[in-house]
Design a protein around this motif. Sequence first.
Motif, short mmCIF file in Angstrom:
data_model
loop_
_atom_site.label_atom_id
_atom_site.label_comp_id
_atom_site.label_asym_id
_atom_site.label_seq_id
_atom_site.Cartn_x
_atom_site.Cartn_y
_atom_site.Cartn_z
N ASP A 110 0.80 -1.22 0.00
CA ASP A 110 0.00 0.00 0.00
C ASP A 110 0.84 1.28 0.00
O ASP A 110 0.35 2.35 0.30
CB ASP A 110 -0.97 0.01 1.17
CG ASP A 110 -0.26 -0.16 2.50
OD1 ASP A 110 0.98 -0.27 2.52
OD2 ASP A 110 -0.95 -0.18 3.53
N GLY A 111 2.09 1.15 -0.34
CA GLY A 111 2.98 2.30 -0.42
C GLY A 111 4.33 1.89 -0.99
O GLY A 111 4.63 0.69 -1.11
N SER A 112 5.12 2.87 -1.33
CA SER A 112 6.43 2.59 -1.94
C SER A 112 7.32 1.77 -1.02
O SER A 112 8.04 0.88 -1.48
CB SER A 112 7.12 3.90 -2.31
OG SER A 112 6.37 4.59 -3.26
N ALA A 113 7.28 2.04 0.27
CA ALA A 113 8.10 1.29 1.22
C ALA A 113 7.69 -0.18 1.24
O ALA A 113 8.55 -1.07 1.29
CB ALA A 113 7.99 1.89 2.61
N ALA A 114 6.40 -0.46 1.19
CA ALA A 114 5.91 -1.84 1.18
C ALA A 114 6.34 -2.56 -0.10
O ALA A 114 6.68 -3.74 -0.07
CB ALA A 114 4.40 -1.87 1.33
N VAL A 115 6.34 -1.85 -1.22
CA VAL A 115 6.77 -2.44 -2.50
C VAL A 115 8.26 -2.79 -2.42
O VAL A 115 8.68 -3.87 -2.84
CB VAL A 115 6.47 -1.50 -3.69
CG1 VAL A 115 7.10 -2.01 -4.97
CG2 VAL A 115 4.97 -1.32 -3.86
N ARG A 116 9.08 -1.88 -1.88
CA ARG A 116 10.52 -2.14 -1.75
C ARG A 116 10.76 -3.33 -0.82
O ARG A 116 11.59 -4.20 -1.10
CB ARG A 116 11.25 -0.91 -1.23
CG ARG A 116 11.41 0.17 -2.27
CD ARG A 116 12.36 1.28 -1.79
NE ARG A 116 11.91 1.94 -0.57
CZ ARG A 116 11.07 2.96 -0.54
NH1 ARG A 116 10.56 3.45 -1.66
NH2 ARG A 116 10.73 3.50 0.62
N LYS A 117 10.03 -3.39 0.29
CA LYS A 117 10.19 -4.49 1.23
C LYS A 117 9.80 -5.83 0.57
O LYS A 117 10.47 -6.84 0.76
CB LYS A 117 9.32 -4.22 2.47
CG LYS A 117 9.49 -5.22 3.58
CD LYS A 117 8.68 -4.82 4.80
CE LYS A 117 8.80 -5.86 5.89
NZ LYS A 117 7.98 -5.53 7.05
N PHE A 118 8.71 -5.81 -0.21
CA PHE A 118 8.29 -7.02 -0.91
C PHE A 118 9.35 -7.46 -1.92
O PHE A 118 9.67 -8.64 -2.02
CB PHE A 118 6.95 -6.77 -1.62
CG PHE A 118 6.45 -7.95 -2.40
CD1 PHE A 118 5.90 -9.04 -1.76
CD2 PHE A 118 6.54 -7.98 -3.79
CE1 PHE A 118 5.44 -10.14 -2.48
CE2 PHE A 118 6.08 -9.06 -4.51
CZ PHE A 118 5.53 -10.15 -3.85
N THR A 119 9.90 -6.50 -2.67
CA THR A 119 10.95 -6.82 -3.65
C THR A 119 12.15 -7.45 -2.96
O THR A 119 12.72 -8.44 -3.45
CB THR A 119 11.37 -5.56 -4.43
OG1 THR A 119 10.21 -4.99 -5.05
CG2 THR A 119 12.39 -5.88 -5.50
N ASP A 120 12.53 -6.93 -1.80
CA ASP A 120 13.63 -7.51 -1.03
C ASP A 120 13.31 -8.93 -0.59
O ASP A 120 14.17 -9.82 -0.62
CB ASP A 120 13.96 -6.65 0.19
CG ASP A 120 14.60 -5.33 -0.17
OD1 ASP A 120 15.09 -5.17 -1.32
OD2 ASP A 120 14.61 -4.42 0.70
N GLU A 121 12.06 -9.16 -0.18
CA GLU A 121 11.64 -10.51 0.24
C GLU A 121 11.71 -11.49 -0.95
O GLU A 121 12.14 -12.62 -0.79
CB GLU A 121 10.22 -10.47 0.82
CG GLU A 121 9.71 -11.82 1.29
CD GLU A 121 10.51 -12.42 2.44
OE1 GLU A 121 10.50 -13.67 2.55
OE2 GLU A 121 11.14 -11.67 3.22
N VAL A 122 11.30 -11.03 -2.12
CA VAL A 122 11.38 -11.89 -3.32
C VAL A 122 12.84 -12.26 -3.58
O VAL A 122 13.15 -13.43 -3.84
CB VAL A 122 10.76 -11.18 -4.55
CG1 VAL A 122 11.06 -11.95 -5.82
CG2 VAL A 122 9.26 -11.00 -4.37
N LYS A 123 13.74 -11.29 -3.50
CA LYS A 123 15.17 -11.56 -3.73
C LYS A 123 15.71 -12.57 -2.73
O LYS A 123 16.47 -13.48 -3.09
CB LYS A 123 15.97 -10.27 -3.66
CG LYS A 123 15.73 -9.33 -4.82
CD LYS A 123 16.48 -8.03 -4.63
CE LYS A 123 16.18 -7.05 -5.74
NZ LYS A 123 16.85 -5.75 -5.52
N LYS A 124 15.31 -12.44 -1.45
CA LYS A 124 15.76 -13.38 -0.42
C LYS A 124 15.28 -14.79 -0.74
O LYS A 124 16.03 -15.76 -0.62
CB LYS A 124 15.23 -12.97 0.95
CG LYS A 124 15.95 -11.83 1.59
CD LYS A 124 15.40 -11.64 3.00
CE LYS A 124 15.37 -10.17 3.34
NZ LYS A 124 14.68 -9.90 4.61
N ARG A 125 14.01 -14.89 -1.10
CA ARG A 125 13.46 -16.23 -1.38
C ARG A 125 14.11 -16.84 -2.61
O ARG A 125 14.40 -18.04 -2.63
CB ARG A 125 11.95 -16.18 -1.52
CG ARG A 125 11.29 -15.91 -0.19
CD ARG A 125 9.82 -16.14 -0.20
NE ARG A 125 9.25 -15.58 1.03
CZ ARG A 125 8.03 -15.80 1.43
NH1 ARG A 125 7.21 -16.53 0.71
NH2 ARG A 125 7.59 -15.27 2.54
#
Length: 101
Positions: free
Chosen positions: A77-92
């Motif tokens: 629901d915001g740019s910070a959440a999108v960045r956090k999600f992208t980081d989670e995808v990279k980790k997985r």
Amino acid sequence: MPNEEFGFAPPPFKPADALVQLKRALRDLRTLTERGDGFELKGARVMELVAGDSAIDARLAKRPSRQVPEWDRFTLDGSAAVRKFTDEVKKRLARWTEEER
């Protein structure tokens, strides 16, 4: 919410625009293949993304599976959440790649 000290507010979050940018960032990872409203890893569905009125609804597989995967759900629901999600995808992706070896 405006910042009274500096007199400006962040731009409003636009899910449709953010989804375009998120998909571009995910394609740039080169290990994922875009299919419809989601992404696959070596033919296994690992992510689904849908832009709503105020947020992006995302589902990310706990681990790749050719069957129906178990999903973790995210509301972006915001740019910070999108960045956090992208980081989670990279980790997985890193973890899944390591588990394959």
